[in-house]
Design an enzyme around this catalytic site. Structure first.
Site, short mmCIF file in Angstrom:
data_model
loop_
_atom_site.label_atom_id
_atom_site.label_comp_id
_atom_site.label_asym_id
_atom_site.label_seq_id
_atom_site.Cartn_x
_atom_site.Cartn_y
_atom_site.Cartn_z
N SER A 50 0.84 -1.21 0.00
CA SER A 50 0.00 0.00 0.00
C SER A 50 0.87 1.25 0.00
CB SER A 50 -0.97 0.01 1.20
OG SER A 50 -0.26 -0.04 2.40
N TYR A 234 5.68 15.77 14.54
CA TYR A 234 6.37 14.77 13.70
C TYR A 234 7.89 14.87 13.86
CZ TYR A 234 6.90 11.34 10.03
OH TYR A 234 7.21 10.19 9.34
N VAL A 273 -2.32 10.87 1.76
CA VAL A 273 -3.26 10.02 2.51
C VAL A 273 -2.86 8.57 2.32
CG1 VAL A 273 -5.68 9.38 2.83
CG2 VAL A 273 -5.10 11.66 1.97
#
Ligand code: NAI
Length: 397
Positions: A50, A234, A273
């Site tokens: 993915s 992050y 995404v």
């Protein structure tokens, strides 16, 4: 059976296999629509099912004509459910690659284990011509059992003080507040163990010892830096510390590989995404604001466009040179970090509220891409058609 999307929190609980086929095909069609690249012919993608890993594999196979081995951790259908989107991505990729005359071998299991390294090495030696030109390392995981049997878990936390921000609740389609707590030293070290460079190096050292790295071999892993507004959550958080470890590992490996003309690089990618990024607290709202601005400026890229650019403009350039910044990073986040883009994102961030987030951010675009990851909302797919679980159970990656 008819399959409707089910989301719990920020996790998709099911997927639509026909839609996944369409989504893989869409990415393949994109790569076929752009110029082909003189690149590697034998590639291993670790984390191939993915996001960036799948897109890398598609770009390399259909852009360069590469035979590929893909490793991923996914579930097939069983009595509890239909299996994961990544499972069907692996199947759809293999079917399309084979149709195009390419070799595609899939390994489903734990990439952190020596057993997987052994299986993949055997495959390279016995079925793949004995050598590989490129290893793409694209794992995103919350847990790793190292070869010594110790299991580490990563924590998506900050360093010193708690960080709160607005976040999507995808399940209820609302904007809520999320807080990231500071991690302990132990949690920080464990996150580095999971998402740092240790396992990447174990792979490359293993393959090197087995003598399967081709002359001029390359390896690349993916990182994120992001704009200053995201640093507390992050870059300066636990994930950022793991990425710093990944960066220094690339330098160590690059030194080692130089004797045989090999190179190790980190590509700093743009925020997109994916299953992994949807799971990071607060981050998805930033992505939806960024999407709005980048779409308006015609700068928007998804995984496949980023990975094609990585291969065509960076890793396999016509003159053979890999463009890097002063820290030796390949920068694919250049458009995301443009000052004009970030200035507009910051303006929108000031405006966004629980009432207006659908219009101020590209929430619709975010949700569309999230659904597409799981095979929903793809054009040309008949979602009212009956899906036969027996046919799905017979599919093998
Ligand atoms: P993803 O969740 O779409 O893909 C993760 C892959 O890792 C999947 O193929 C999964 O099967 C595999 N995986 C996880 N645990 C495994 C295990 N134990 N054994 C075998 N395979 C395993 O994630 P995404 O977002 O594509 O992330 C890939 C890399 O890209 C990560 O290093 C991430 O930090 C980096 N990146 C992601 C960005 C984003 O916005 N999504 C931005 C910049 C970098």
């Amino acid at each position: 059976m008819i399959i409707e999307p089910v989301i719990k929190g920020s996790v998709a609980r099911n997927c639509h296999p026909d839609g996944i086929r369409a989504s893989v095909k869409q990415q393949i069609d994109y790569v076929k629509s752009v110029p082909s690249v003189k690149g590697p012919k034998k590639v291993l993608v670790i984390g191939a099912s993915s996001g960036y890993g799948l897109a890398s594999r598609i770009a390399l196979a259909f852009g360069c004509g590469a035979d590929t081995i893909g490793v991923a951790f996914e579930k097939g259908p069983n009595e509890k459910g239909l299996g994961t989107a990544g499972w069907y991505n692996m199947i759809a990729f293999r079917e399309n690659a084979e149709k195009a005359g390419l070799t595609a071998r899939n390994f489903i299991g734990d990439a952190f284990s020596d057993e997987m390294r052994r299986q993949v090495t055997d495959c390279i030696l016995n079925e793949f011509g004995g050598e590989i030109d490129l290893v793409v390392y694209s794992l995103a995981s919350g847990i790793r059992t190292a070869p010594d049997g110790v299991t580490y878990r990563s924590t998506l936390g900050v360093r010193d003080v708690p960080f709160s921000g607005e976040a999507f609740d995808l399940e209820h389609q609302t904007l809520t507040c999320q807080t990231l707590e500071p991690v302990s030293d132990q949690q920080l070290q464990d996150t580095i163990k999971v998402m740092g460079g240790e396992d990447w190096k174990l792979w490359i050292d293993w393959l090197n010892r087995a003598g399967v790295l081709a002359k001029n071999f390359r390896t690349v892993a993916y990182s994120y830096i992001g704009p200053e507004s995201t640093w507390p959550l992050y870059k300066e958080g636990a994930l950022g510390a793991a990425k710093m470890h990944l960066h220094s590992t690339a330098d160590v490996m690059n030194e080692q590989l130089q004797a045989t003309g090999g190179q190790a690089h980190v590509a700093v990618c743009k925020a997109v995404v994916t299953k992994a990024s949807a799971f990071i607290p607060v981050f998805p709202l930033y992505i939806a604001l960024l999407y709005r601005v980048m779409k308006e400026k015609h700068l928007h890229e998804t995984c496949i466009e980023q990975m094609y650019r990585l291969i065509a403009d960076c890793l396999y350039t016509v003159d053979g040179k890999i463009p890097v910044d002063n820290q030796r990073f390949i920068r694919l986040d250049d458009r995301e970090l443009r000052p004009d883009v970030q200035a507009e994102v910051n303006v929108l961030r000031e405006q966004v509220t629980a009432e207006n987030f659908r219009t101020v951010s590209d929430f619709a675009g975010y949700l569309r891409e999230f659904h597409a990851l799981n095979g929903f909302g793809l054009p040309g797919v008949d979602y009212r058609a009956d899906v036969d679980p027996k046919i799905l159970a017979a599919l093998k990656p």
